[in-house]
Design a protein around this motif. Structure first.
Motif, PDB file in Angstrom:
ATOM      1  N   GLU A  20      -9.242  -7.655 -12.555  1.00  0.00           N
ATOM      2  CA  GLU A  20     -10.221  -7.585 -13.639  1.00  0.00           C
ATOM      3  C   GLU A  20     -10.343  -8.926 -14.370  1.00  0.00           C
ATOM      4  OE1 GLU A  20      -8.746  -4.369 -15.950  1.00  0.00           O
ATOM      5  OE2 GLU A  20      -9.446  -2.812 -14.549  1.00  0.00           O
ATOM      6  N   GLU A  21      -9.223  -9.601 -14.554  1.00  0.00           N
ATOM      7  CA  GLU A  21      -9.267 -10.921 -15.191  1.00  0.00           C
ATOM      8  C   GLU A  21     -10.027 -11.908 -14.314  1.00  0.00           C
ATOM      9  OE1 GLU A  21      -5.694 -12.541 -17.154  1.00  0.00           O
ATOM     10  OE2 GLU A  21      -4.730 -10.615 -16.691  1.00  0.00           O
ATOM     11  N   MET A  22      -9.843 -11.835 -13.009  1.00  0.00           N
ATOM     12  CA  MET A  22     -10.564 -12.727 -12.093  1.00  0.00           C
ATOM     13  C   MET A  22     -12.060 -12.433 -12.116  1.00  0.00           C
ATOM     14  SD  MET A  22      -8.077 -13.134  -8.768  1.00  0.00           S
ATOM     15  CE  MET A  22      -8.826 -14.690  -8.297  1.00  0.00           C
ATOM     16  N   GLN A  23     -12.399 -11.153 -12.195  1.00  0.00           N
ATOM     17  CA  GLN A  23     -13.813 -10.774 -12.241  1.00  0.00           C
ATOM     18  C   GLN A  23     -14.496 -11.310 -13.493  1.00  0.00           C
ATOM     19  OE1 GLN A  23     -13.058  -6.571 -11.946  1.00  0.00           O
ATOM     20  NE2 GLN A  23     -13.589  -6.462  -9.775  1.00  0.00           N
ATOM     21  N   ALA A  24     -13.732 -11.473 -14.572  1.00  0.00           N
ATOM     22  CA  ALA A  24     -14.291 -11.937 -15.837  1.00  0.00           C
ATOM     23  C   ALA A  24     -14.385 -13.458 -15.926  1.00  0.00           C
ATOM     24  CB  ALA A  24     -13.444 -11.415 -17.004  1.00  0.00           C
ATOM     25  N   GLN A  25     -13.779 -14.161 -14.980  1.00  0.00           N
ATOM     26  CA  GLN A  25     -13.762 -15.621 -15.026  1.00  0.00           C
ATOM     27  C   GLN A  25     -15.104 -16.191 -14.574  1.00  0.00           C
ATOM     28  OE1 GLN A  25     -11.194 -18.152 -15.594  1.00  0.00           O
ATOM     29  NE2 GLN A  25     -10.223 -16.494 -16.729  1.00  0.00           N
ATOM     30  N   PRO A  26     -15.549 -17.292 -15.201  1.00  0.00           N
ATOM     31  CA  PRO A  26     -16.746 -17.972 -14.697  1.00  0.00           C
ATOM     32  C   PRO A  26     -16.459 -18.609 -13.352  1.00  0.00           C
ATOM     33  CG  PRO A  26     -15.699 -19.283 -16.418  1.00  0.00           C
ATOM     34  CD  PRO A  26     -14.977 -17.966 -16.383  1.00  0.00           C
ATOM     35  N   SER A  27     -17.499 -18.811 -12.552  1.00  0.00           N
ATOM     36  CA  SER A  27     -17.310 -19.425 -11.246  1.00  0.00           C
ATOM     37  C   SER A  27     -16.826 -20.861 -11.417  1.00  0.00           C
ATOM     38  CB  SER A  27     -18.629 -19.424 -10.467  1.00  0.00           C
ATOM     39  OG  SER A  27     -18.433 -19.962  -9.182  1.00  0.00           O
ATOM     40  N   PRO A  28     -15.699 -21.226 -10.782  1.00  0.00           N
ATOM     41  CA  PRO A  28     -15.135 -22.553 -10.987  1.00  0.00           C
ATOM     42  C   PRO A  28     -15.861 -23.620 -10.188  1.00  0.00           C
ATOM     43  CG  PRO A  28     -13.787 -21.330  -9.444  1.00  0.00           C
ATOM     44  CD  PRO A  28     -14.862 -20.387  -9.910  1.00  0.00           C
ATOM     45  N   ALA A  37       0.819  -1.214   0.000  1.00  0.00           N
ATOM     46  CA  ALA A  37       0.000   0.000   0.000  1.00  0.00           C
ATOM     47  C   ALA A  37       0.853   1.264   0.000  1.00  0.00           C
ATOM     48  CB  ALA A  37      -0.934  -0.005   1.210  1.00  0.00           C
ATOM     49  N   VAL A  38       2.073   1.178   0.523  1.00  0.00           N
ATOM     50  CA  VAL A  38       2.915   2.378   0.583  1.00  0.00           C
ATOM     51  C   VAL A  38       4.099   2.322  -0.379  1.00  0.00           C
ATOM     52  CG1 VAL A  38       2.281   2.919   2.949  1.00  0.00           C
ATOM     53  CG2 VAL A  38       4.218   1.405   2.537  1.00  0.00           C
ATOM     54  N   ASN A  39       4.424   1.129  -0.906  1.00  0.00           N
ATOM     55  CA  ASN A  39       5.626   0.997  -1.736  1.00  0.00           C
ATOM     56  C   ASN A  39       5.364   0.683  -3.202  1.00  0.00           C
ATOM     57  OD1 ASN A  39       7.321   1.436   0.465  1.00  0.00           O
ATOM     58  ND2 ASN A  39       7.453  -0.742   0.965  1.00  0.00           N
ATOM     59  N   ALA A  40       4.154   0.277  -3.555  1.00  0.00           N
ATOM     60  CA  ALA A  40       3.883  -0.158  -4.934  1.00  0.00           C
ATOM     61  C   ALA A  40       4.093   0.973  -5.927  1.00  0.00           C
ATOM     62  CB  ALA A  40       2.460  -0.689  -5.045  1.00  0.00           C
ATOM     63  N   THR A  41       4.689   0.637  -7.062  1.00  0.00           N
ATOM     64  CA  THR A  41       4.826   1.611  -8.149  1.00  0.00           C
ATOM     65  C   THR A  41       3.511   1.698  -8.912  1.00  0.00           C
ATOM     66  OG1 THR A  41       5.560  -0.043  -9.759  1.00  0.00           O
ATOM     67  CG2 THR A  41       7.260   0.980  -8.365  1.00  0.00           C
ATOM     68  N   GLU A  42       3.393   2.709  -9.755  1.00  0.00           N
ATOM     69  CA  GLU A  42       2.184   2.845 -10.571  1.00  0.00           C
ATOM     70  C   GLU A  42       2.014   1.627 -11.476  1.00  0.00           C
ATOM     71  OE1 GLU A  42      -0.277   5.064 -10.583  1.00  0.00           O
ATOM     72  OE2 GLU A  42       0.652   5.977  -8.815  1.00  0.00           O
ATOM     73  N   ALA A  43       3.123   1.148 -12.031  1.00  0.00           N
ATOM     74  CA  ALA A  43       3.053  -0.023 -12.906  1.00  0.00           C
ATOM     75  C   ALA A  43       2.576  -1.245 -12.135  1.00  0.00           C
ATOM     76  CB  ALA A  43       4.417  -0.294 -13.543  1.00  0.00           C
ATOM     77  N   GLN A  44       3.035  -1.401 -10.906  1.00  0.00           N
ATOM     78  CA  GLN A  44       2.601  -2.543 -10.101  1.00  0.00           C
ATOM     79  C   GLN A  44       1.132  -2.429  -9.715  1.00  0.00           C
ATOM     80  OE1 GLN A  44       5.701  -2.240  -7.122  1.00  0.00           O
ATOM     81  NE2 GLN A  44       6.731  -4.075  -7.906  1.00  0.00           N
ATOM     82  N   LEU A  45       0.685  -1.226  -9.393  1.00  0.00           N
ATOM     83  CA  LEU A  45      -0.732  -1.032  -9.082  1.00  0.00           C
ATOM     84  C   LEU A  45      -1.596  -1.359 -10.295  1.00  0.00           C
ATOM     85  CD1 LEU A  45      -0.551   2.302  -7.045  1.00  0.00           C
ATOM     86  CD2 LEU A  45      -0.928  -0.016  -6.148  1.00  0.00           C
ATOM     87  N   ASP A  46      -1.155  -0.927 -11.470  1.00  0.00           N
ATOM     88  CA  ASP A  46      -1.893  -1.250 -12.700  1.00  0.00           C
ATOM     89  C   ASP A  46      -1.947  -2.764 -12.904  1.00  0.00           C
ATOM     90  OD1 ASP A  46      -2.283   1.430 -13.193  1.00  0.00           O
ATOM     91  OD2 ASP A  46      -0.660   1.594 -14.673  1.00  0.00           O
TER      92      ASP A  46
END
Length: 242
Positions: free
Chosen positions: A133-141, A117-126
């Motif tokens: 977002e990929e997990m949200q798009a996955q069907p329920s296993p 939360a305090v050290n992540a770079t912008e690229a890492q946050l992205d």
């Protein structure tokens, strides 16, 4: 002057040799995934001998890609190689073993989330947001490995990305190693729980994105605690004594 046939054999325009390694790698990957599914779904029972020749016949391939797959599965912790007896599927973790695994995760991963939360770079946050977002798009296993494989891979990537964003190499390595041990239990904390897992991940991400270290740690603690509860509800009984 060298014979024309030698020149032709070395002709860079001949793509036959260059195509062979990718084809072989694709076969090796396919055999690895098929045997891994057999182990994860208990078609190869925990503790059972894994015969190379028998698997090669069953999968209609030569023994070579089977050997390569078993070497990879050994590094995954899903099979073990013993002198004179060959490969065997690893035994399941006991309930106590699983609880100890999550005890270690609860010591390390909330701290990793707080640091992220305090050290992540912008690229890492992205990157963390993209995984979510990929997990949200996955069907329920469901309970078959073929169904939850992709979701479980994303789940592992998510936890590893949080660990990397902490910018503590030893902590990152420990998080990766602990998460990999879930394979040995032959269960995924996302099986039958895709919705709750994603919702818990969303709370972690919100806290990390806002730079709230305490909330990130709390959200990770809640997620791991509930993950353990789901594991124990779904299959945390002691395995039979061999």
């Amino acid at each position: 002057m060298p014979p024309h046939s030698s020149s032709a054999a070395a002709d860079p325009g001949d793509g036959g040799e260059r195509e062979s390694p990718p084809v072989r790698q694709a076969l090796s990957d396919s055999v690895y995934e098929r045997i891994k599914a057999m182990v994860m779904d208990h078609e190869i029972a925990p503790g059972a001998r894994v015969g190379i020749e028998a698997l090669a016949r069953a999968l209609k391939v030569s023994p070579t890609p089977v050997r390569e797959a078993l070497a990879r599965l050994e590094s995954d912790g899903l099979v073990v190689k013993r002198a004179l007896s060959g490969y065997r599927a690893t035994e399941l973790l006991t309930r106590q073993g699983l609880e100890e695994l999550f005890e270690m995760r609860l010591l390390l991963e909330p701290r990793a989330a707080a640091l992220a939360a305090v050290n992540a770079t912008e690229a890492q946050l992205d990157g963390i947001e993209r995984i979510l977002e990929e997990m949200q798009a996955q069907p329920s296993p469901d309970a078959r490995y073929a169904s939850y494989r992709d979701f479980a891979a994303l789940d592992q990537r998510f936890h590893e990305a949080i660990g990397q964003a902490a910018h503590r190499p030893l902590l990152t390595d420990a998080v990766q190693r602990l998460h990999a041990h879930l394979h040995i239990f032959r269960l995924s904390n996302v099986v039958g729980a895709g919705g709750p897992t994603v919702a818990e991940h969303e709370r972690i991400v919100r806290a990390v994105l806002r730079g709230h270290s305490e909330r990130a740690a709390e959200a990770m603690t809640e997620h791991l605690t509930r993950s353990l509860e789901r594991q124990l509800e779904d299959g945390g009984e002691e395995p039979p004594t061999p």
